[in-house]
Design a protein around this motif. Sequence first.
Motif, PDB file in Angstrom:
ATOM      1  N   GLY A 226       0.825  -1.193   0.000  1.00 16.15           N
ATOM      2  CA  GLY A 226       0.000   0.000   0.000  1.00 16.15           C
ATOM      3  C   GLY A 226       0.861   1.245   0.000  1.00 16.15           C
ATOM      4  N   GLY A 227       0.239   2.380  -0.328  1.00 16.56           N
ATOM      5  CA  GLY A 227       0.981   3.627  -0.408  1.00 16.56           C
ATOM      6  C   GLY A 227       0.328   4.725   0.386  1.00 16.56           C
ATOM      7  N   VAL A 228       1.129   5.707   0.775  1.00 19.12           N
ATOM      8  CA  VAL A 228       0.639   6.806   1.605  1.00 19.12           C
ATOM      9  C   VAL A 228      -0.430   7.609   0.875  1.00 19.12           C
ATOM     10  N   LEU A 229      -0.220   7.896  -0.409  1.00 20.50           N
ATOM     11  CA  LEU A 229      -1.087   8.843  -1.094  1.00 20.50           C
ATOM     12  C   LEU A 229      -2.207   8.191  -1.897  1.00 20.50           C
ATOM     13  N   SER A 230      -2.345   6.865  -1.836  1.00 22.75           N
ATOM     14  CA  SER A 230      -3.545   6.278  -2.424  1.00 22.75           C
ATOM     15  C   SER A 230      -4.714   6.528  -1.469  1.00 22.75           C
ATOM     16  N   ALA A 233      -8.075   3.283   2.752  1.00 21.10           N
ATOM     17  CA  ALA A 233      -7.561   2.846   4.053  1.00 21.10           C
ATOM     18  C   ALA A 233      -7.170   1.379   3.973  1.00 21.10           C
ATOM     19  N   ALA A 234      -6.196   1.094   3.107  1.00 21.63           N
ATOM     20  CA  ALA A 234      -5.768  -0.292   2.883  1.00 21.63           C
ATOM     21  C   ALA A 234      -4.421  -0.590   3.517  1.00 21.63           C
ATOM     22  N   GLY A 235      -3.904   0.324   4.330  1.00 23.77           N
ATOM     23  CA  GLY A 235      -2.648   0.076   5.014  1.00 23.77           C
ATOM     24  C   GLY A 235      -1.446   0.189   4.104  1.00 23.77           C
ATOM     25  N   LEU A 236      -0.283  -0.197   4.638  1.00 25.91           N
ATOM     26  CA  LEU A 236       0.988  -0.074   3.919  1.00 25.91           C
ATOM     27  C   LEU A 236       1.681  -1.416   3.751  1.00 25.91           C
ATOM     28  N   ASN A 237       0.922  -2.493   3.891  1.00 26.56           N
ATOM     29  CA  ASN A 237       1.535  -3.822   3.835  1.00 26.56           C
ATOM     30  C   ASN A 237       1.447  -4.437   2.441  1.00 26.56           C
ATOM     31  N   GLN A 238       1.923  -5.674   2.331  1.00 27.65           N
ATOM     32  CA  GLN A 238       2.019  -6.372   1.047  1.00 27.65           C
ATOM     33  C   GLN A 238       0.661  -6.452   0.366  1.00 27.65           C
ATOM     34  N   ALA A 261      10.372  -1.708  -6.906  1.00 28.66           N
ATOM     35  CA  ALA A 261       9.101  -1.814  -6.194  1.00 28.66           C
ATOM     36  C   ALA A 261       8.926  -0.690  -5.187  1.00 28.66           C
ATOM     37  N   HIS A 262       7.833   0.050  -5.341  1.00 29.87           N
ATOM     38  CA  HIS A 262       7.319   0.864  -4.241  1.00 29.87           C
ATOM     39  C   HIS A 262       6.985  -0.105  -3.114  1.00 29.87           C
ATOM     40  N   ALA A 263       7.589   0.096  -1.933  1.00 34.25           N
ATOM     41  CA  ALA A 263       7.320  -0.834  -0.827  1.00 34.25           C
ATOM     42  C   ALA A 263       7.587  -0.142   0.506  1.00 34.25           C
ATOM     43  N   HIS A 264       6.580  -0.123   1.357  1.00 33.88           N
ATOM     44  CA  HIS A 264       6.709   0.393   2.721  1.00 33.88           C
ATOM     45  C   HIS A 264       6.751  -0.758   3.737  1.00 33.88           C
TER      46      HIS A 264
END
Length: 441
Positions: A226-230, A233-238, A261-264
């Motif tokens: 997931g991404g900050v600016l999408s 409310a789907a989080g930042l995980n895989q 890969a964009h990855a948090h």
Amino acid sequence: MKRLGLALAALMASATAAFAQQTPAVTGMGDTQATVFVEAGRLLADPATGVVQRGKTLVIRGNQVVEVRDGFVGDASQGKVVDLRDAFVLPGLIDSHVHLTGQQSASSRIDGLVQSDADQAMVGARYARRTLLAGFTTVADLGASNEAIFALRNAVRNGDVPGPRIIASGSAVSIHGGHGDVNGYREDILHLMSPESVCSGAEDCMRAVRTQVRSGADIIKITATGGVLSNTAAGLNQQFSDAELAAIVESAHRMGRQVTAHAHGVDGINAFLRAGGDSIEHGTYLDDQSIRLFKTNNAWLVPTLLAGDFVARVASSPNNFFTPAQTAKALEAGPKMLDMARRAHNAGVKIAFGTDSGVSAHGDNAQEFALLVRAGLTPLEAIQAATVGAAEHLKIANEAGRIGVGRNADIVAVAGDPLTDVTELERVKFVMRNGVVYRAD
């Protein structure tokens, strides 16, 4: 397509005219036999060594450095002499993560609805010029409309629009409903705006990669978490499954493209690296296992500290223009990125300079240097990340990252010593890209 072509033709003419009118001391060296002598007081020709030479003259013919002479020996009878005797000269800077066709603002969510691909290409031309004048002679654009960014890339390559060399991914490969897809609009709008690079299932994700390559992608960018600016409310995980990640990496490598890969979230970081991915953008929650995978795979980290700093400042300001979902993620992830970069650097992970500009303002790219130094890099290491490191990461080490005989003449200069004060790079005074002088303050 016809309208896009006409609009881009108009863009090229207007951008070139505006550039000539607004930028002082611009020299176009179209003649491949034209010679320019750049007299450099201090010269960091190869940042990998850290050696600063003094009193050198770079002889440039066409778009290449053909000779490096001792002393200030430019000959005005044989070509143009550029006096940088009091300056610090180094290779053109490289930003490994930008988004040229837009910039975050209170109107960003509406811009996507009202701007055509041609509009976005025109916006991109403005920001490409701004980025070039800030000293960045090469960028990797990691997420934009295929038609807009590939047209802009080609226009810059052909000399029709001033800008840095652009390595472009086009649309990011993403899961349906994930970061990289369209979120937060009416259902019918979502289907209209969702790009072809969105996929579900390993086979479909292979199709998405091949579609991007067919469309002109130089590199494959995916959104592994997931991404900050999408606006969801789907989080930042895989978000991709392990099977989807493996299919993406395998199909991209088979077609000669590296995958970043964009990855948090740490689960997405590690799953992508286990799948053989080449580099991670952001890396916010990486852990010790991530570090081992980076080093085992010889993979690169692009920390984008400026993006983390920017979103945290916006989200905590009284003029916050993010949605509630964006605000929560910005406040969660942004403040963690400095410590992430510090841990990665201390462990010996390879770091390439990248800002995610378009989140922050284009032209402010060099603010990343001070953040890298706050994360523990020396000024020289930060410069290496934006020159030889980024060039190796982007597979252009034979073209960029160093100044030398036979190499492209991508050269910048500042007044002070960036090895002492890295913020000098925020005040670039001279820019040459491919042998053409675009800035000479």
